[in-house]
Structure formats: structure tokens, C-alpha cells
Design an enzyme around this catalytic site. Structure first.
Site, mmCIF file in Angstrom:
data_model
loop_
_atom_site.group_PDB
_atom_site.id
_atom_site.type_symbol
_atom_site.label_atom_id
_atom_site.label_comp_id
_atom_site.label_asym_id
_atom_site.label_seq_id
_atom_site.Cartn_x
_atom_site.Cartn_y
_atom_site.Cartn_z
ATOM 1 N N MET A 159 -11.978 5.165 0.166
ATOM 2 C CA MET A 159 -12.541 5.457 1.491
ATOM 3 C C MET A 159 -13.116 6.862 1.416
ATOM 4 S SD MET A 159 -9.444 3.754 3.657
ATOM 5 C CE MET A 159 -8.374 3.851 2.243
ATOM 6 N N ASP B 204 -6.981 -5.880 5.024
ATOM 7 C CA ASP B 204 -6.271 -4.602 4.954
ATOM 8 C C ASP B 204 -6.129 -3.975 6.339
ATOM 9 O OD1 ASP B 204 -5.267 -2.146 4.233
ATOM 10 O OD2 ASP B 204 -7.037 -1.488 3.127
ATOM 11 N N HIS C 16 -8.635 1.618 -3.399
ATOM 12 C CA HIS C 16 -9.506 1.422 -2.227
ATOM 13 C C HIS C 16 -10.104 2.784 -1.881
ATOM 14 C CE1 HIS C 16 -9.590 0.416 2.383
ATOM 15 N NE2 HIS C 16 -10.796 0.513 1.872
ATOM 16 N N SER D 249 0.850 -1.198 0.000
ATOM 17 C CA SER D 249 0.000 0.000 0.000
ATOM 18 C C SER D 249 0.882 1.242 0.000
ATOM 19 C CB SER D 249 -0.889 -0.002 1.242
ATOM 20 O OG SER D 249 -1.378 1.304 1.467
ATOM 21 N N MET E 228 -8.564 8.688 0.240
ATOM 22 C CA MET E 228 -9.297 9.167 1.428
ATOM 23 C C MET E 228 -9.716 10.614 1.208
ATOM 24 S SD MET E 228 -6.926 7.694 4.477
ATOM 25 C CE MET E 228 -6.153 6.076 4.398
ATOM 26 N N MET F 113 -11.626 -4.871 6.444
ATOM 27 C CA MET F 113 -10.694 -3.987 7.151
ATOM 28 C C MET F 113 -10.314 -4.658 8.470
ATOM 29 S SD MET F 113 -10.124 -1.317 5.279
ATOM 30 C CE MET F 113 -8.979 -0.684 6.512
ATOM 31 N N HIS G 93 -1.752 -1.472 -3.900
ATOM 32 C CA HIS G 93 -2.944 -0.984 -3.196
ATOM 33 C C HIS G 93 -2.841 0.542 -3.061
ATOM 34 C CE1 HIS G 93 -6.353 -1.656 -0.463
ATOM 35 N NE2 HIS G 93 -5.833 -0.688 0.292
ATOM 36 N N ASP H 228 -4.697 3.823 -1.549
ATOM 37 C CA ASP H 228 -5.712 4.268 -0.588
ATOM 38 C C ASP H 228 -6.166 5.687 -0.893
ATOM 39 O OD1 ASP H 228 -5.985 2.044 1.274
ATOM 40 O OD2 ASP H 228 -3.879 2.415 1.734
ATOM 41 N N PHE I 124 -5.724 5.457 8.479
ATOM 42 C CA PHE I 124 -4.298 5.670 8.747
ATOM 43 C C PHE I 124 -3.534 4.370 8.563
ATOM 44 C CE2 PHE I 124 -6.795 8.661 11.154
ATOM 45 C CZ PHE I 124 -6.222 9.874 10.775
HETATM 46 C C1 DX5 Z 1 -5.955 2.131 6.083
HETATM 47 C C2 DX5 Z 1 -5.692 1.708 4.658
HETATM 48 C C3 DX5 Z 1 -4.672 0.666 4.519
HETATM 49 C C4 DX5 Z 1 -3.304 1.038 5.000
HETATM 50 C C5 DX5 Z 1 -2.742 -0.178 5.624
HETATM 51 O O1 DX5 Z 1 -7.117 2.858 6.148
HETATM 52 O O2 DX5 Z 1 -6.871 1.239 4.033
HETATM 53 O O3 DX5 Z 1 -4.580 0.195 3.182
HETATM 54 O O4 DX5 Z 1 -2.436 1.480 3.992
HETATM 55 O O5 DX5 Z 1 -1.575 0.190 6.210
HETATM 56 P P1 DX5 Z 1 -0.812 -0.723 7.250
HETATM 57 O O6 DX5 Z 1 -0.400 -1.954 6.506
HETATM 58 O O7 DX5 Z 1 0.338 0.146 7.623
HETATM 59 O O8 DX5 Z 1 -1.752 -1.003 8.375
HETATM 60 ZN ZN ZN Z 2 -6.559 0.247 2.042
#
Ligand code: DX5
Ligand code: ZN
Length: 222
Positions: free
Chosen positions: A67, A175, A65, A7, A36, A136, A32, A34, A142
Site C-alpha cells: 500500500m 482483505d 501487500h 495478517s 504502508m 479491499m 499476509h 501489509d 488500518f
Molecule cells: C488493511 C490491511 C489489512 C489488514 C486487515 O489496510 O490491508 O490486511 O491487516 O486487518 P483486519 O483483518 O483486522 O481488518
Molecule cells: Zn492487506
């Protein structure tokens, strides 16, 4: 087949193309990404423009992904930018079936994500439209958080449900909080795609970190 999806949330954003090239060289096949929006989650990251800029630099499958609130507004933008797979949150839409169809119509594979405390009930009504289900294992928003152990039985429950619905081919992505010390037990209960941010890009040598995760997950090197 077990896949580790690095990610970029934990990558150095000033050197994204370089960091991605490293994990691709290490053997990763999925990246991946993310997204947000500061509404669905408290953090803000990136949008289609960054995905579009990265696209020519990588042959990895881009796993977006989302969010974000109102994900239906942005599906085509991410598809055009080069996303291969788009995951939307169960909690972010009232019309998950329509949204899954919208993702497929945009030419991407479709996934639905569940927050750690969101029950899986209702998934049976949309599962035939899905390629992946993402669970999740931290509260989204984060990187670098600790895996919530209570999600482990939920992964096994999801695997049993998918099999019972005739969807052995629907992949389970997990994740959050995945690291070398816990990846084996997450795989053991049924996860097939393991997202890893801090435990890859948060490490000094992402190539070595990726290999260690592969070894811990499957008992072999990448
Ligand atoms: C968190 C994200 C994850 C994040 C995972 O909201 O969706 O994809 O990057 O990070 P780690 O592996 O550091 O928990
Ligand atoms: Zn993610």
C-alpha cells in the site's frame, strides 16, 4: 481451496517470529504482510528489511501487500527479501501491465488490489499477467475495521468476469474486516483467500482463532 492468510498487521511486532510460528503450526500456508508508506495510506508499517529478517523463521508463503506510492521502485527489494507473492494497488500506478510483468520477472507471483470504491473496469487488459486479484473490503490503512458490505456483490462480479476471461485459476483474495461471523458469506460469493488480522493476531490465542475461522469458512477444522 479456501485459504486463510493471517495478517501480521495485528501481531505483536516485538514477537513477530513467535507469532508467525503459531499460525504456521495452526495450519496456515500464507502470511499476509501489509506494507504502508504514510502516503498511499495514512499509516506506516514495515519494509523489506523486516521481510528479510522473518524469512529464515518461516516456511509460509509471504504475501506482500504494497500500500505504497511508486511501487515499481521497490519490487526487486521485496522479492530479494523473500516475498513469494507481491500485490500492488490499481490506484498507485499508471502502468499496471508493466508493473505486473516486473513482479513476475523478479520471480514472484503477481496480484493487483482494488480499493472498495475502485471499479474493476480495465482489469481485462492485464488479467492474463495476474495470479491473484485482491479486493479491499475496508479502506486500506488500518487493521480491525468493519467489513464494507457493499463489496460483497463486487466479489461475485469479479468471479464472473474472471471465469468469462478464461481465468478460473486466478484467485480472489479479500482483505479487511474478516471474522468468524462473516467469513462464510465472503466465501459464498467467491473469495478464495481470506486475509485476517484482528480476528487472528488480535485474539489472545491466535491458534484457536485461526481454527475457528477455518471452521466458519469451510465447516471443518484446520
Ligand atoms: C488493511 C490491511 C489489512 C489488514 C486487515 O489496510 O490491508 O490486511 O491487516 O486487518 P483486519 O483483518 O483486522 O481488518
Ligand atoms: Zn492487506
Amino acid at each position: 481451496m479456501i485459504e486463510i492468510a493471517p495478517s501480521i498487521l495485528s501481531a505483536d511486532f516485538a514477537k513477530l517470529a513467535d507469532q508467525i510460528e503459531k499460525v504456521e503450526r495452526a495450519g496456515a500456508r500464507i502470511l499476509h504482510i501489509d506494507v504502508m508508506d504514510g502516503h498511499f495510506v495514512p499509516n506506516i508499517t514495515l519494509g523489506p528489511l523486516i521481510v528479510q529478517s522473518l524469512r529464515p523463521h518461516s516456511g509460509l508463503r509471504f504475501d506482500a501487500h504494497l500500500m505504497i506510492e511508486n511501487p515499481e521502485r521497490y519490487i526487486e527489494d521485496f522479492a530479494r527479501a523473500g516475498a513469494d507473492h507481491i500485490t500492488v494497488h490499481w490506484e498507485a500506478t499508471k502502468h499496471i501491465h508493466r508493473l505486473a510483468q516486473q513482479i513476475k520477472a523478479a520471480g514472484c507471483t503477481a496480484g493487483v488490489a482494488f480499493n472498495p470504491t475502485t471499479p474493476l473496469d480495465g482489469l481485462e487488459f492485464v488479467v492474463q499477467e495476474l495470479d491473484f486479484v485482491l479486493l479491499m473490503s475496508v479502506n486500506p490503512g488500518f487493521g480491525g475495521q468493519k467489513l464494507i458490505e457493499a463489496v460483497l456483490p463486487k466479489i461475485g462480479d469479479l468471479r464472473r468476469r474472471l471465469d468469462a476471461w478464461g481465468r478460473r485459476d486466478c484467485l480472489i483474495e479479500v482483505d479487511g474486516g474478516i471474522q468468524a461471523g462473516n467469513i462464510a458469506k465472503v466465501v459464498e460469493v467467491g473469495a478464495e483467500i481470506l486475509v485476517a488480522g484482528a480476528s487472528v493476531f488480535g485474539r489472545e490465542d491466535p491458534v484457536q482463532a485461526y481454527r475457528e475461522l477455518c471452521e466458519a469458512a469451510c465447516g471443518r477444522s484446520a
